[in-house]
Design a protein around this motif. Structure first.
Motif, short mmCIF file in Angstrom:
data_model
loop_
_atom_site.label_atom_id
_atom_site.label_comp_id
_atom_site.label_asym_id
_atom_site.label_seq_id
_atom_site.Cartn_x
_atom_site.Cartn_y
_atom_site.Cartn_z
N ARG A 69 0.80 -1.28 -0.08
CA ARG A 69 -0.15 -0.20 0.11
C ARG A 69 0.90 1.49 -0.11
O ARG A 69 1.92 1.24 0.64
N ASP A 70 0.67 2.13 -0.77
CA ASP A 70 1.24 3.59 -0.74
C ASP A 70 0.24 4.41 -0.12
O ASP A 70 -0.77 5.11 -0.76
N TYR A 71 0.73 4.69 1.19
CA TYR A 71 -0.09 5.81 1.95
C TYR A 71 -0.34 6.99 1.55
O TYR A 71 -1.24 7.76 1.47
N TYR A 72 0.75 7.71 0.61
CA TYR A 72 0.94 8.88 0.33
C TYR A 72 -0.11 8.94 -0.81
O TYR A 72 -1.02 9.74 -1.18
N LYS A 73 -0.17 7.87 -1.97
CA LYS A 73 -1.16 7.56 -3.04
C LYS A 73 -2.71 7.83 -2.66
O LYS A 73 -3.41 8.33 -3.23
N ILE A 74 -2.70 6.94 -1.39
CA ILE A 74 -4.23 6.85 -0.81
C ILE A 74 -4.75 8.10 -0.45
O ILE A 74 -5.85 8.38 -0.81
N LEU A 75 -3.82 9.05 0.04
CA LEU A 75 -4.48 10.30 0.61
C LEU A 75 -4.36 11.42 -0.44
O LEU A 75 -4.65 12.56 -0.50
N GLY A 76 -3.47 11.10 -1.60
CA GLY A 76 -3.23 12.12 -2.89
C GLY A 76 -2.51 13.41 -2.48
O GLY A 76 -2.75 14.28 -2.83
N ALA A 102 -5.77 4.10 8.05
CA ALA A 102 -4.33 3.54 8.14
C ALA A 102 -3.42 4.57 7.59
O ALA A 102 -2.35 4.81 8.13
N ALA A 103 -3.78 5.06 6.40
CA ALA A 103 -2.76 6.00 5.80
C ALA A 103 -2.52 7.38 6.66
O ALA A 103 -1.49 7.88 6.76
N LYS A 104 -3.66 7.88 7.41
CA LYS A 104 -3.43 8.90 8.21
C LYS A 104 -2.71 8.44 9.65
O LYS A 104 -1.84 9.31 10.06
N ASP A 125 8.64 5.49 4.74
CA ASP A 125 9.60 5.97 3.82
C ASP A 125 10.92 5.10 3.81
O ASP A 125 11.68 5.19 2.76
N ASN A 126 11.33 4.40 4.84
CA ASN A 126 12.34 3.34 4.47
C ASN A 126 12.06 2.03 4.04
O ASN A 126 12.73 1.17 3.92
N GLY A 127 10.79 1.99 3.25
CA GLY A 127 10.22 0.75 2.92
C GLY A 127 9.71 -0.40 3.75
O GLY A 127 9.18 -1.50 3.22
N GLU A 128 9.37 -0.02 4.91
CA GLU A 128 8.78 -0.93 5.89
C GLU A 128 7.26 -0.39 5.87
O GLU A 128 7.21 0.81 6.21
N ASP A 129 6.29 -1.29 6.22
CA ASP A 129 5.17 -1.16 6.37
C ASP A 129 4.67 -1.17 7.90
O ASP A 129 4.61 -2.46 8.24
N PRO A 130 4.65 -0.11 8.75
CA PRO A 130 4.38 -0.38 10.20
C PRO A 130 3.17 -1.04 10.50
O PRO A 130 3.11 -1.27 11.75
N LEU A 131 2.20 -0.88 9.60
CA LEU A 131 0.94 -1.56 10.02
C LEU A 131 0.64 -3.16 9.63
O LEU A 131 -0.30 -3.79 9.65
N ASP A 132 1.88 -3.66 8.78
CA ASP A 132 1.69 -4.83 8.40
C ASP A 132 2.08 -5.89 9.45
O ASP A 132 3.14 -6.12 9.74
N PRO A 133 1.09 -6.75 9.93
CA PRO A 133 1.23 -7.87 10.78
C PRO A 133 2.33 -8.66 10.47
O PRO A 133 2.95 -9.38 10.94
#
Length: 111
Positions: A1-8, A51-53, A66-74
């Motif tokens: 998921r790209d959180y920046y893209k989700i929020l635009g 999640a993006a917020k 930003d370092n390539g890790e998704d902090p919400l990914d279990p």
């Protein structure tokens, strides 16, 4: 998921811009505004927007993302990349409270 893209928003967006985009997207995709099969899509989008917020408004989580890790990914958290509150060991009486790092001391008197 790209959180920046989700929020635009751009990667350089500040917290105020992120919150403004979040409110706009959350209003647009709120599940209560939809019926039928569109409601399922709206629920998924609403969860992704929240999640993006959560990630982009928290400096630590944003840095991880930003370092390539998704902090919400279990999956990533279960592989040791996530937060483990017991990784330094468990000491119920050790430091942390009351400042100074002294912890608590108990004296027992027996008659």
């Amino acid at each position: 998921r790209d959180y920046y893209k989700i929020l635009g928003v751009k990667r350089s967006a500040d917290k105020a811009t992120i919150m403004k985009a979040y409110r706009k997207m959350a209003h647009k995709w709120h599940p209560d505004k939809y019926d039928g099969p569109e409601k399922d899509k709206a629920q998924k989008m609403f969860i992704d927007i929240a999640a993006a917020k959560e990630v982009l408004s928290d400096p630590e989580k944003r840095a991880k993302f930003d370092n390539g890790e998704d902090p919400l990914d279990p999956e990533e958290q279960s592989q040791g990349h996530g937060f483990n509150p017991f990784q330094q060991g468990f000491n119920p009486f050790g430091g942390g409270f009351g400042g100074g790092g002294g912890g608590y001391q108990f004296k027992f008197k027996f008659n």
